[in-house]
Design a protein around this motif. Structure first.
Motif, PDB file in Angstrom:
ATOM      1  N   LEU A 134       7.650  -5.856 -10.942  1.00  0.00           N
ATOM      2  CA  LEU A 134       6.921  -4.825 -11.407  1.00  0.00           C
ATOM      3  C   LEU A 134       7.619  -4.055 -12.202  1.00  0.00           C
ATOM      4  O   LEU A 134       7.194  -3.143 -12.871  1.00  0.00           O
ATOM      5  CB  LEU A 134       6.962  -3.913  -9.906  1.00  0.00           C
ATOM      6  CG  LEU A 134       5.871  -4.683  -8.697  1.00  0.00           C
ATOM      7  CD1 LEU A 134       5.600  -4.137  -7.480  1.00  0.00           C
ATOM      8  CD2 LEU A 134       4.436  -5.070  -9.559  1.00  0.00           C
ATOM      9  N   ARG A 137       6.499  -5.004 -15.434  1.00  0.00           N
ATOM     10  CA  ARG A 137       5.160  -4.433 -15.853  1.00  0.00           C
ATOM     11  C   ARG A 137       5.166  -2.984 -16.396  1.00  0.00           C
ATOM     12  O   ARG A 137       4.543  -2.561 -17.271  1.00  0.00           O
ATOM     13  CB  ARG A 137       4.374  -4.575 -14.408  1.00  0.00           C
ATOM     14  CG  ARG A 137       2.933  -3.867 -14.914  1.00  0.00           C
ATOM     15  CD  ARG A 137       2.015  -4.049 -13.670  1.00  0.00           C
ATOM     16  NE  ARG A 137       0.798  -3.050 -13.829  1.00  0.00           N
ATOM     17  CZ  ARG A 137      -0.310  -3.360 -12.750  1.00  0.00           C
ATOM     18  NH1 ARG A 137      -0.550  -4.347 -11.948  1.00  0.00           N
ATOM     19  NH2 ARG A 137      -1.413  -2.464 -13.191  1.00  0.00           N
ATOM     20  N   ARG A 138       6.111  -2.495 -15.601  1.00  0.00           N
ATOM     21  CA  ARG A 138       6.258  -0.846 -16.004  1.00  0.00           C
ATOM     22  C   ARG A 138       6.995  -0.789 -17.387  1.00  0.00           C
ATOM     23  O   ARG A 138       6.415  -0.006 -18.168  1.00  0.00           O
ATOM     24  CB  ARG A 138       7.259  -0.348 -14.999  1.00  0.00           C
ATOM     25  CG  ARG A 138       7.711   1.125 -15.285  1.00  0.00           C
ATOM     26  CD  ARG A 138       6.448   2.221 -15.240  1.00  0.00           C
ATOM     27  NE  ARG A 138       6.763   3.418 -15.548  1.00  0.00           N
ATOM     28  CZ  ARG A 138       6.255   4.480 -15.787  1.00  0.00           C
ATOM     29  NH1 ARG A 138       4.814   4.463 -15.761  1.00  0.00           N
ATOM     30  NH2 ARG A 138       6.370   5.799 -15.991  1.00  0.00           N
ATOM     31  N   GLU A 141       3.978  -1.576 -19.797  1.00  0.00           N
ATOM     32  CA  GLU A 141       3.330  -0.233 -19.956  1.00  0.00           C
ATOM     33  C   GLU A 141       3.758   0.890 -20.681  1.00  0.00           C
ATOM     34  O   GLU A 141       2.925   1.530 -21.385  1.00  0.00           O
ATOM     35  CB  GLU A 141       2.788   0.308 -18.325  1.00  0.00           C
ATOM     36  CG  GLU A 141       1.955  -0.867 -17.664  1.00  0.00           C
ATOM     37  CD  GLU A 141       1.568  -0.258 -16.032  1.00  0.00           C
ATOM     38  OE1 GLU A 141       0.688  -1.044 -15.533  1.00  0.00           O
ATOM     39  OE2 GLU A 141       2.392   0.499 -15.761  1.00  0.00           O
ATOM     40  N   LYS A 345      -5.150  -1.028  -1.102  1.00  0.00           N
ATOM     41  CA  LYS A 345      -4.606  -0.557  -2.535  1.00  0.00           C
ATOM     42  C   LYS A 345      -4.258  -1.725  -3.579  1.00  0.00           C
ATOM     43  O   LYS A 345      -3.863  -1.348  -4.539  1.00  0.00           O
ATOM     44  CB  LYS A 345      -3.211   0.083  -2.282  1.00  0.00           C
ATOM     45  CG  LYS A 345      -3.679   1.255  -1.574  1.00  0.00           C
ATOM     46  CD  LYS A 345      -2.063   2.008  -1.171  1.00  0.00           C
ATOM     47  CE  LYS A 345      -2.334   3.457  -0.270  1.00  0.00           C
ATOM     48  NZ  LYS A 345      -1.276   4.027  -0.044  1.00  0.00           N
ATOM     49  N   ILE A 346      -4.483  -3.064  -3.244  1.00  0.00           N
ATOM     50  CA  ILE A 346      -4.499  -4.250  -4.006  1.00  0.00           C
ATOM     51  C   ILE A 346      -5.850  -4.846  -3.884  1.00  0.00           C
ATOM     52  O   ILE A 346      -6.394  -5.428  -2.781  1.00  0.00           O
ATOM     53  CB  ILE A 346      -3.508  -5.116  -3.390  1.00  0.00           C
ATOM     54  CG1 ILE A 346      -2.041  -4.593  -3.516  1.00  0.00           C
ATOM     55  CG2 ILE A 346      -3.383  -6.409  -4.191  1.00  0.00           C
ATOM     56  CD1 ILE A 346      -1.034  -5.096  -2.791  1.00  0.00           C
ATOM     57  N   LYS A 348      -6.998  -7.221  -6.259  1.00  0.00           N
ATOM     58  CA  LYS A 348      -6.948  -8.573  -6.907  1.00  0.00           C
ATOM     59  C   LYS A 348      -7.317  -9.762  -5.808  1.00  0.00           C
ATOM     60  O   LYS A 348      -6.668  -9.778  -5.203  1.00  0.00           O
ATOM     61  CB  LYS A 348      -6.070  -8.861  -7.843  1.00  0.00           C
ATOM     62  CG  LYS A 348      -5.723  -8.109  -8.923  1.00  0.00           C
ATOM     63  CD  LYS A 348      -6.311  -8.404 -10.081  1.00  0.00           C
ATOM     64  CE  LYS A 348      -6.211  -7.637 -11.404  1.00  0.00           C
ATOM     65  NZ  LYS A 348      -6.720  -8.161 -12.657  1.00  0.00           N
ATOM     66  N   GLU A 355       3.271  -8.835 -10.310  1.00  0.00           N
ATOM     67  CA  GLU A 355       2.860  -7.840 -11.622  1.00  0.00           C
ATOM     68  C   GLU A 355       1.444  -7.851 -12.028  1.00  0.00           C
ATOM     69  O   GLU A 355       1.024  -6.976 -12.724  1.00  0.00           O
ATOM     70  CB  GLU A 355       3.782  -8.444 -12.739  1.00  0.00           C
ATOM     71  CG  GLU A 355       3.215  -9.857 -13.381  1.00  0.00           C
ATOM     72  CD  GLU A 355       3.891 -10.774 -12.586  1.00  0.00           C
ATOM     73  OE1 GLU A 355       3.608 -12.094 -13.225  1.00  0.00           O
ATOM     74  OE2 GLU A 355       4.472 -10.803 -11.691  1.00  0.00           O
ATOM     75  N   GLU A 356       0.728  -8.527 -11.540  1.00  0.00           N
ATOM     76  CA  GLU A 356      -0.721  -8.836 -11.795  1.00  0.00           C
ATOM     77  C   GLU A 356      -1.325  -8.051 -10.636  1.00  0.00           C
ATOM     78  O   GLU A 356      -2.477  -7.275 -10.977  1.00  0.00           O
ATOM     79  CB  GLU A 356      -1.316 -10.022 -11.870  1.00  0.00           C
ATOM     80  CG  GLU A 356      -2.675 -10.316 -12.274  1.00  0.00           C
ATOM     81  CD  GLU A 356      -3.553 -11.595 -12.336  1.00  0.00           C
ATOM     82  OE1 GLU A 356      -4.482 -11.760 -12.316  1.00  0.00           O
ATOM     83  OE2 GLU A 356      -2.627 -12.698 -12.473  1.00  0.00           O
ATOM     84  N   LYS A 359       0.435  -2.180  -8.490  1.00  0.00           N
ATOM     85  CA  LYS A 359       0.577  -1.203  -9.340  1.00  0.00           C
ATOM     86  C   LYS A 359       2.055  -0.727  -9.113  1.00  0.00           C
ATOM     87  O   LYS A 359       2.442  -0.122  -7.974  1.00  0.00           O
ATOM     88  CB  LYS A 359      -0.282   0.075  -9.332  1.00  0.00           C
ATOM     89  CG  LYS A 359      -1.810  -0.215  -9.498  1.00  0.00           C
ATOM     90  CD  LYS A 359      -2.496   0.733  -9.279  1.00  0.00           C
ATOM     91  CE  LYS A 359      -4.295   0.463  -9.493  1.00  0.00           C
ATOM     92  NZ  LYS A 359      -5.322   1.662  -9.375  1.00  0.00           N
ATOM     93  N   THR A 361       4.036   2.046 -10.156  1.00  0.00           N
ATOM     94  CA  THR A 361       4.524   3.421 -10.021  1.00  0.00           C
ATOM     95  C   THR A 361       4.309   3.611  -8.225  1.00  0.00           C
ATOM     96  O   THR A 361       5.343   4.284  -7.688  1.00  0.00           O
ATOM     97  CB  THR A 361       3.604   4.358 -10.657  1.00  0.00           C
ATOM     98  OG1 THR A 361       2.104   4.281 -10.392  1.00  0.00           O
ATOM     99  CG2 THR A 361       3.960   4.208 -12.147  1.00  0.00           C
ATOM    100  N   GLU A 362       3.073   3.597  -7.707  1.00  0.00           N
ATOM    101  CA  GLU A 362       3.357   3.632  -6.169  1.00  0.00           C
ATOM    102  C   GLU A 362       4.415   2.957  -5.351  1.00  0.00           C
ATOM    103  O   GLU A 362       4.767   3.326  -4.511  1.00  0.00           O
ATOM    104  CB  GLU A 362       1.706   3.443  -5.932  1.00  0.00           C
ATOM    105  CG  GLU A 362       1.648   3.599  -4.354  1.00  0.00           C
ATOM    106  CD  GLU A 362       0.041   3.665  -3.838  1.00  0.00           C
ATOM    107  OE1 GLU A 362      -0.197   3.830  -2.782  1.00  0.00           O
ATOM    108  OE2 GLU A 362      -0.854   3.565  -4.783  1.00  0.00           O
TER     109      GLU A 362
END
Length: 383
Positions: A134, A137-138, A141, A345-346, A348, A355-356, A359, A361-362
């Motif tokens: 994550l 990923r951040r 982004e 909250k997920i 997928k 990472e896919e 999210k 930030t949360e």
């Protein structure tokens, strides 16, 4: 009313997950699945939470796992990585969402079947893999075009903290392991153990350490998730004494498969070392219990070279209870992940890497509430 089956929830890392679930989750039931029922019941009694109970589970038996999962809404696993594939198979068979601490490569083969069942399964939601995914990923982004991801970790714990973690340490320095790779320009390049040395400055509890190439799933999942990347690499280290040990194991070929004769008994050299360490009190001690994570993401921002560096920090041993200063970094991310999954909250579906599916930030906000900070540094260069 959401029921959770927490596999390995009384173990070295899973106990920290369970503690956090008791403090922060609203699961109606938290059932610890373990093969050592007596140990799990003693642990559960100390937490004094009416939602906790224990059942016996044989993680080596997919049929038993699937049977025990019936009636649960979600499954979390802190079992050793060798059981991850079995847990995935059982979750897919029963149609139950799942998440675990580590990753076994064949888990991805169940992505299509998991999608068809309408479930989500997330392998590797600990410190690394997990939080590092994550962080990557951040960084991606924040840049307009990300090109390279470099992950470094320092796992500061005792050498023989637990059988599963000792086996993990040994496995990461096997001479010919195929998964010790880095990704560059569309290819995976295999490297020998203890190579690719790089000096990295972690948070003050750990300081500057040399990290080397380590076989980790981020090396494969991150390029698959972010296809524009040119390079992805993972390096890591353990405390100096552990690093000295694995260097000696390689130098003197303790990884060889041929057994040796000891008092007329045949035993593999590494099996002997493993049992010796597990029965040596000093191998269970460490001067520093901590976890260091650094992720560097390089690329461009507004058409100029740029780099995002993300680092973790966490409370000291004094504030976090000795070796818990290591375990919380692994166990808490699993607790956060399973709660995000339970709360919808997920979204997928399938077998997805962190990472896919998650999210950042949360996720980082939840880490921060528990004392684990992810710090960001954004550097832009003239050209």
């Amino acid at each position: 009313m959401t029921k959770l089956l927490m596999l390995g929830g009384a173990g070295a890392m899973g106990s920290e997950t369970t503690k956090d679930l008791v403090k922060t989750s609203d699961f109606s039931e938290i059932v610890l699945g373990d093969n050592d029922v007596e140990k799990a019941e003693k642990f559960a009694s100390k937490l004094d939470d009416d939602r906790l109970s224990v059942i016996e589970v044989d993680a080596s038996d997919v049929d038993d796992l699937a049977e025990k999962m019936e009636g649960f809404d979600i499954v979390a696993s802190a079992l050793p990585y060798r059981f991850d594939l079995n847990v995935t198979k059982a979750c897919v068979r029963t149609g139950v969402d799942g998440i675990d601490l580590d990753n076994e490569e064949d888990q991805w083969d169940y992505n299509k079947e998991a999608k068809e069942k309408g479930i989500t399964y997330i392998p590797g939601c600990g410190a690394t893999p997990g939080t590092t995914n994550l962080m990557a990923r951040r960084g991606v982004e924040l840049l307009e075009e990300a090109e390279e991801v470099s992950i470094s970790f320092a796992a500061f714990r005792s050498t023989a903290i637990a059988p599963g973690l000792l086996q993990t340490t040994f496995a990461e320095f096997e001479p010919d392991i195929e998964s010790r790779i880095y990704y560059e320009n569309g290819k995976f390049i295999q490297v020998p153990p203890l190579t690719g040395g790089k000096s990295v400055e972690f948070h003050e509890q750990i300081g500057k350490q040399e990290v080397v190439y380590i076989p980790h799933p981020e090396t494969k999942t991150i390029p698959a998730t972010f296809s524009n990347l040119n390079k992805v690499e993972v390096r890591g280290c353990f405390p100096p004494k552990t690093m000295e040990l694995v260097k000696l194991l390689n130098e003197y070929d303790f990884y060889r498969e041929e057994p040796i004769s000891v008092d007329d008994q045949q035993i593999k050299p590494l099996d002997f070392i493993r049992e010796l360490l597990l029965n040596t009190p000093s191998a269970k001690k460490a001067p520093v219990w901590a976890y260091g994570l650094i992720v560097e993401v390089s690329g461009t921002y507004k058409e100029k070279p740029a780099k995002v560096t993300l680092k973790n920090n966490h409370p000291s041993m004094d504030k976090w209870g000795g070796k818990s200063a290591y375990g919380k970094n692994v166990g808490i991310p699993l607790s956060i992940g399973v709660q995000m999954l339970a709360e919808g909250k997920i979204d997928k579906k399938g077998v997805k890497p962190p990472e896919e599916a998650i999210k950042p930030t949360e996720f980082f906000e939840e880490l921060s509430k528990r004392g684990i900070e992810i710090q960001e540094d954004f550097e832009r260069y003239a050209s």
